[in-house]
Write a protein that holds these residues in place. Structure first.
Motif, PDB file in Angstrom:
ATOM      1  N   ALA A  64       0.044 -24.077 -65.492  1.00 29.75           N
ATOM      2  CA  ALA A  64      -0.982 -25.026 -65.085  1.00 29.75           C
ATOM      3  C   ALA A  64      -2.344 -24.417 -65.380  1.00 29.75           C
ATOM      4  CB  ALA A  64      -0.863 -25.341 -63.599  1.00 29.75           C
ATOM      5  N   ILE A  65      -3.225 -25.240 -65.949  1.00 33.83           N
ATOM      6  CA  ILE A  65      -4.592 -24.807 -66.248  1.00 33.83           C
ATOM      7  C   ILE A  65      -5.530 -25.650 -65.395  1.00 33.83           C
ATOM      8  CG2 ILE A  65      -6.323 -24.428 -68.029  1.00 33.83           C
ATOM      9  CD1 ILE A  65      -3.994 -24.606 -70.093  1.00 33.83           C
ATOM     10  N   PHE A  66      -6.371 -24.996 -64.616  1.00 31.74           N
ATOM     11  CA  PHE A  66      -7.307 -25.676 -63.721  1.00 31.74           C
ATOM     12  C   PHE A  66      -8.666 -25.787 -64.419  1.00 31.74           C
ATOM     13  CE2 PHE A  66      -3.924 -24.190 -61.227  1.00 31.74           C
ATOM     14  CZ  PHE A  66      -3.921 -24.838 -60.001  1.00 31.74           C
ATOM     15  N   PHE A  67      -9.200 -27.009 -64.513  1.00 32.97           N
ATOM     16  CA  PHE A  67     -10.468 -27.257 -65.190  1.00 32.97           C
ATOM     17  C   PHE A  67     -11.504 -27.777 -64.207  1.00 32.97           C
ATOM     18  CE2 PHE A  67      -7.466 -27.608 -68.707  1.00 32.97           C
ATOM     19  CZ  PHE A  67      -8.126 -26.940 -69.735  1.00 32.97           C
ATOM     20  N   ASP A  68     -12.761 -27.365 -64.417  1.00 36.39           N
ATOM     21  CA  ASP A  68     -13.843 -27.936 -63.624  1.00 36.39           C
ATOM     22  C   ASP A  68     -14.320 -29.236 -64.286  1.00 36.39           C
ATOM     23  OD1 ASP A  68     -15.564 -27.219 -65.756  1.00 36.39           O
ATOM     24  OD2 ASP A  68     -16.447 -25.528 -64.667  1.00 36.39           O
TER      25      ASP A  68
ATOM     26  N   PRO B 256      -5.962 -26.852 -76.705  1.00 40.29           N
ATOM     27  CA  PRO B 256      -5.271 -28.145 -76.764  1.00 40.29           C
ATOM     28  C   PRO B 256      -5.310 -28.892 -75.420  1.00 40.29           C
ATOM     29  CG  PRO B 256      -3.810 -26.382 -77.531  1.00 40.29           C
ATOM     30  CD  PRO B 256      -5.073 -25.750 -77.089  1.00 40.29           C
ATOM     31  N   ALA B 257      -5.280 -28.151 -74.311  1.00 39.50           N
ATOM     32  CA  ALA B 257      -5.362 -28.791 -72.990  1.00 39.50           C
ATOM     33  C   ALA B 257      -6.748 -29.386 -72.777  1.00 39.50           C
ATOM     34  CB  ALA B 257      -5.026 -27.788 -71.896  1.00 39.50           C
ATOM     35  N   THR B 258      -7.775 -28.690 -73.219  1.00 37.59           N
ATOM     36  CA  THR B 258      -9.145 -29.205 -73.104  1.00 37.59           C
ATOM     37  C   THR B 258      -9.285 -30.500 -73.889  1.00 37.59           C
ATOM     38  OG1 THR B 258      -9.998 -26.953 -72.858  1.00 37.59           O
ATOM     39  CG2 THR B 258     -11.584 -28.643 -73.449  1.00 37.59           C
ATOM     40  N   ALA B 259      -8.667 -30.563 -75.070  1.00 33.26           N
ATOM     41  CA  ALA B 259      -8.733 -31.775 -75.897  1.00 33.26           C
ATOM     42  C   ALA B 259      -8.064 -32.960 -75.216  1.00 33.26           C
ATOM     43  CB  ALA B 259      -8.091 -31.499 -77.249  1.00 33.26           C
TER      44      ALA B 259
ATOM     45  N   ALA C  86       1.241 -33.051 -69.154  1.00 33.05           N
ATOM     46  CA  ALA C  86       0.671 -34.030 -68.234  1.00 33.05           C
ATOM     47  C   ALA C  86      -0.525 -33.407 -67.527  1.00 33.05           C
ATOM     48  CB  ALA C  86       1.723 -34.456 -67.212  1.00 33.05           C
ATOM     49  N   LYS C  87      -1.242 -34.228 -66.777  1.00 33.17           N
ATOM     50  CA  LYS C  87      -2.349 -33.713 -65.974  1.00 33.17           C
ATOM     51  C   LYS C  87      -2.445 -34.504 -64.686  1.00 33.17           C
ATOM     52  CE  LYS C  87      -5.999 -36.619 -67.928  1.00 33.17           C
ATOM     53  NZ  LYS C  87      -7.301 -36.637 -68.594  1.00 33.17           N
ATOM     54  N   VAL C  88      -3.018 -33.869 -63.683  1.00 26.26           N
ATOM     55  CA  VAL C  88      -3.443 -34.573 -62.473  1.00 26.26           C
ATOM     56  C   VAL C  88      -4.958 -34.430 -62.412  1.00 26.26           C
ATOM     57  CG1 VAL C  88      -1.285 -34.379 -61.174  1.00 26.26           C
ATOM     58  CG2 VAL C  88      -2.990 -32.578 -60.963  1.00 26.26           C
ATOM     59  N   ALA C  89      -5.624 -35.536 -62.120  1.00 31.48           N
ATOM     60  CA  ALA C  89      -7.084 -35.555 -62.103  1.00 31.48           C
ATOM     61  C   ALA C  89      -7.556 -36.067 -60.753  1.00 31.48           C
ATOM     62  CB  ALA C  89      -7.619 -36.441 -63.223  1.00 31.48           C
ATOM     63  N   ARG C  90      -8.621 -35.462 -60.271  1.00 41.41           N
ATOM     64  CA  ARG C  90      -9.205 -35.845 -58.994  1.00 41.41           C
ATOM     65  C   ARG C  90      -9.925 -37.186 -59.162  1.00 41.41           C
ATOM     66  NH1 ARG C  90     -10.426 -32.297 -54.700  1.00 41.41           N
ATOM     67  NH2 ARG C  90     -10.284 -30.469 -56.045  1.00 41.41           N
ATOM     68  N   THR C  91      -9.665 -38.094 -58.233  1.00 40.47           N
ATOM     69  CA  THR C  91     -10.384 -39.368 -58.179  1.00 40.47           C
ATOM     70  C   THR C  91     -11.114 -39.412 -56.843  1.00 40.47           C
ATOM     71  OG1 THR C  91      -8.512 -40.539 -57.194  1.00 40.47           O
ATOM     72  CG2 THR C  91      -8.641 -40.530 -59.599  1.00 40.47           C
ATOM     73  N   GLY C  92     -11.819 -40.475 -56.579  1.00 39.72           N
ATOM     74  CA  GLY C  92     -12.571 -40.556 -55.334  1.00 39.72           C
ATOM     75  C   GLY C  92     -11.751 -40.284 -54.093  1.00 39.72           C
TER      76      GLY C  92
END
Length: 195
Positions: A54-58, A190-193, A161-167
């Motif tokens: 898992a890669i955590f992105f800001d 590739p994950a950033t793309a 896949a990814k999970v993204a923060r929503t409101g």
């Protein structure tokens, strides 16, 4: 069984009562393609060692943390890799990453899940690859969503896949993009793309 997604589809991670999921388990699984019949008959499954990470992105798309076989826990303690499966043998999840979504550091906007072959075996040797999200906060740990990978090829990694923060919570998106690399660091670009 949870909802089955196709490449590019997304789903809000909520419970049946509409509340946001808090603790999830991302399971990744695969099987080795059976080897061709040998001189004395019989088909033998080869072992395929894929690694889930898992890669955590800001919010700016910068990788700020990783969870993988060399770092089993995220820096904020919200995610835990349960260990490395070296063969892909057995039914169900081969590798899992548990995440307490409520404990993910507030600067993390997205978590991208990748699988890679450290030994550089290609996905021509892999079948039945999938990732799924399981609700670990509910008795019986029901499956929420599943993404079944159908592509084989000469690539050595996948951005799954990814999970993204929503409101109010998080969404899960099936990505399924081919990549090449041995470790999680090889897969940052590739994950950033895919963000």
């Amino acid at each position: 069984m949870g909802l089955s997604l196709q490449k590019g589809q997304a789903l809000s991670l909520t419970k049946s009562d509409g509340s946001a999921l808090s603790r999830v388990r991302l399971g990744l699984g695969w099987d080795a393609v059976a080897a061709k019949r040998g001189l004395f008959g019989g088909r033998k499954e080869a072992e395929v060692d894929l690694d889930a990470s898992a890669i955590f992105f800001d919010a700016q798309g910068t990788a700020v943390d990783y969870v993988w076989f060399n770092q089993l826990r995220s820096k904020d303690g919200s995610a835990q890799h349960t260990g490395d499966n070296l063969t892909g043998a057995g039914d169900g999840d081969d590798e899992t990453i548990r995440i307490d979504l409520g404990a993910v550091h507030s600067t993390v906007a997205q978590i991208v899940f990748v699988i890679s072959s450290y030994s550089r075996q290609t996905f021509d040797n892999v079948q039945n690859a999938f990732c799924r999200v399981v609700d670990d906060s509910t008795a019986g740990s029901p499956e929420v969503v599943r993404y079944q990978l159908t592509e084989s090829g000469t690539h050595t990694a996948m951005v799954m896949a990814k999970v993204a923060r929503t409101g109010a919570g998080w969404t899960f998106t099936a990505i399924g993009e081919r990549a090449n690399g041995r470790t999680v660091q090889d897969l940052v670009a590739p994950a950033t793309a895919a963000l």
